[in-house]
Design a protein around this motif. Structure first.
Motif, PDB file in Angstrom:
ATOM      1  N   HIS A 175      45.805  42.228  36.095  1.00 50.54           N
ATOM      2  CA  HIS A 175      46.659  43.646  35.974  1.00 50.54           C
ATOM      3  C   HIS A 175      47.351  43.578  34.600  1.00 50.54           C
ATOM      4  O   HIS A 175      48.298  44.512  34.272  1.00 50.54           O
ATOM      5  CB  HIS A 175      47.881  43.377  37.043  1.00 50.54           C
ATOM      6  CG  HIS A 175      48.682  42.041  37.154  1.00 50.54           C
ATOM      7  ND1 HIS A 175      48.094  41.003  37.658  1.00 50.54           N
ATOM      8  CD2 HIS A 175      49.824  41.761  36.441  1.00 50.54           C
ATOM      9  CE1 HIS A 175      48.975  39.878  37.469  1.00 50.54           C
ATOM     10  NE2 HIS A 175      49.970  40.346  36.894  1.00 50.54           N
ATOM     11  N   GLU A 176      47.347  42.461  33.759  1.00 51.76           N
ATOM     12  CA  GLU A 176      47.829  42.543  32.471  1.00 51.76           C
ATOM     13  C   GLU A 176      46.980  42.825  31.325  1.00 51.76           C
ATOM     14  O   GLU A 176      46.484  42.152  30.546  1.00 51.76           O
ATOM     15  CB  GLU A 176      48.508  41.062  32.192  1.00 51.76           C
ATOM     16  CG  GLU A 176      49.522  40.476  33.121  1.00 51.76           C
ATOM     17  CD  GLU A 176      49.795  38.997  33.093  1.00 51.76           C
ATOM     18  OE1 GLU A 176      49.171  38.463  31.985  1.00 51.76           O
ATOM     19  OE2 GLU A 176      50.478  38.547  33.748  1.00 51.76           O
TER      20      GLU A 176
ATOM     21  N   SER B 126      49.986  34.706  39.139  1.00 54.28           N
ATOM     22  CA  SER B 126      49.482  35.217  40.554  1.00 54.28           C
ATOM     23  C   SER B 126      48.245  35.582  40.768  1.00 54.28           C
ATOM     24  O   SER B 126      47.536  35.859  41.901  1.00 54.28           O
ATOM     25  CB  SER B 126      50.529  36.681  40.650  1.00 54.28           C
ATOM     26  OG  SER B 126      49.923  37.604  39.737  1.00 54.28           O
TER      27      SER B 126
ATOM     28  N   GLU C 149      53.142  43.989  30.328  1.00 52.85           N
ATOM     29  CA  GLU C 149      53.193  43.634  31.802  1.00 52.85           C
ATOM     30  C   GLU C 149      54.342  42.515  31.989  1.00 52.85           C
ATOM     31  O   GLU C 149      55.208  42.765  32.759  1.00 52.85           O
ATOM     32  CB  GLU C 149      51.961  43.999  32.556  1.00 52.85           C
ATOM     33  CG  GLU C 149      52.453  44.242  34.236  1.00 52.85           C
ATOM     34  CD  GLU C 149      52.703  43.053  34.914  1.00 52.85           C
ATOM     35  OE1 GLU C 149      53.445  43.015  36.042  1.00 52.85           O
ATOM     36  OE2 GLU C 149      52.568  41.859  34.819  1.00 52.85           O
TER      37      GLU C 149
ATOM     38  N   CYS D 251      47.234  35.867  35.030  1.00 45.94           N
ATOM     39  CA  CYS D 251      48.550  35.662  35.365  1.00 45.94           C
ATOM     40  C   CYS D 251      48.757  34.516  36.618  1.00 45.94           C
ATOM     41  O   CYS D 251      47.479  34.113  37.199  1.00 45.94           O
ATOM     42  CB  CYS D 251      48.999  36.884  35.894  1.00 45.94           C
ATOM     43  SG  CYS D 251      50.552  36.913  36.666  1.00 45.94           S
TER      44      CYS D 251
HETATM   45 ZN   LIG Z   1      51.226  38.977  35.923  1.00 45.94          ZN
END
Ligand SMILES: [Zn+2]
Ligand SMILES: [Zn+2]
Length: 359
Positions: free
Chosen positions: A75-76, A58, A164, A56
């Motif tokens: 986190h994905e 981020s 996500e 991502c």
């Molecule tokens: Zn993300």
């Protein structure tokens, strides 16, 4: 007294914990590829064997030190439940799942007033050590608050890695207040912008204008229903948009880029009384150079949208499994955990739309 089953689980886990696993994490402010022991589980935790984890924007900002809300990268993620601790019900080893990395409490003032992604508990818990690992621990909080979603049979792990980010796009569209048949300008045609483009018809928005400097991304947007595609490197965006909207401007602009210039682009393209939705995360300490009086005189609504709640990720799973979003064609590159640095170099250049990390 522990049951035989519980004792055998702990025994099995102690075998797992003796082996090492590959992981990519941030250590002392730098990206580090390491061999670590498989995380130990406390009561209520589960262990996931990662199958896919999206890279991502981020994550990249975190690696570059431009984003400090959470230090965990990856986190994905999607994967298989490899081990469950005692006191876990409704989840079994071997389940194919999407674990949501942040889950709110559903009862505090923030949760009760629709700001559940601002809940104090939301960011307190996260994957250990992170999603770019062969295995990672999901803490008890996420498990008990319903943060583990089982994948339908027809959904691949690669597709599930989009749950996500798609949830984040659904939140932005919901928060935008956009009405049926409104005109929408999506600034930035990365994976987030292209997901917003594909979600728009589900929100009653048939006509979307989208911009990016990357021709491959614009070509994808044209194939996926964009009314107009624009390249800010060689077009006067707001002039074209004014022409397209008969001198009025668009009703809403969603900023799917972290570049503050993109926010300005959105502000200059909306109609009087229109709204700008901030979805991309700008780097630390970036500021917006825009006359505040113009915001007031033109009755501009600015709304920010951050992350996704439980309902939004569940809806994302449903939309992806029904084929409403062409996730497969957005995944242009796959990298192993060890070669994540190559993925970072390539992130937005040339022919990349979305890179995912695989074990
Ligand atoms: Zn993300
Ligand atoms: Zn809460």
């Amino acid at each position: 007294m522990m049951t035989c089953e519980e004792i055998s689980k702990i025994y099995l886990f102690s075998i797992l914990s003796r082996s090492a696993m590959k992981t990519a994490l941030i250590r002392d402010g730098e990206l580090s590829i390491e061999e670590l022991p498989i995380p130990s589980l406390a009561h209520g935790d589960i262990l996931i064997e990662m199958k896919a984890c999206g890279l991502c924007g981020s994550d990249i900002e975190k690696i570059r030190g431009e984003y400090n809300v959470s230090p965990t990268i990856g986190h994905e993620a999607s994967g298989v439940v490899k081990e469950i601790s005692v006191n876990v019900t409704g989840i079994e080893e071997g389940d194919r799942v999407f674990p949501h990395h942040h889950v709110s409490c559903k009862s505090c003032h923030f949760c009760r007033t629709g700001s559940d992604t601002m809940c104090k508990s939301y960011r307190e818990f996260h994957f250990d050590p992170g999603g770019f690992s062969e295995f990672f621990r999901v803490p008890k909080w996420n498990v008990k608050q319903g943060g583990i979603l089982k994948l339908p049979e027809n959904m691949s792990y690669d597709q599930a890695s989009f749950i996500e980010p798609t949830g984040c796009c659904i939140r932005a569209l919901r928060r935008s207040g956009i009405a049926k048949n409104d005109s929408l300008f999506v600034v930035g045609a990365g994976p987030i912008g292209l997901t917003v483009l594909q979600l728009a018809p589900l929100f009653g928005i048939p006509n979307v204008i989208i911009s990016d400097v990357n021709p491959k991304r614009l070509e994808f947007a044209r194939r996926h229903g964009a009314l107009v595609t624009l390249d800010p490197s060689n077009e006067d965006i707001s002039a074209v948009i004014m022409k397209e909207t008969k001198g009025v401007g668009v009703d809403c602009a969603i900023i799917a880029s972290g570049n503050p210039k993109a926010v300005r682009q959105g502000l200059e393209s909306i109609r009087r009384g229109g709204s700008v939705i901030l979805l991309g995360i700008p780097p630390l300490e970036s500021s917006l150079d825009y006359g505040v009086e113009r915001l007031v005189n033109n009755e501009v609504t600015m709304i920010s949208s951050n992350a996704a709640n439980d309902g939004e990720v569940r809806l994302a799973l449903d939309f992806i499994s029904k084929g409403h979003i062409d996730v497969d064609s957005m995944i242009t590159h796959k990298f192993s955990i060890e070669s994540i640095d190559i993925a970072l170099e390539k992130i937005s250049g040339g022919d990349v739309i979305k890179s995912i990390i695989i074990p």
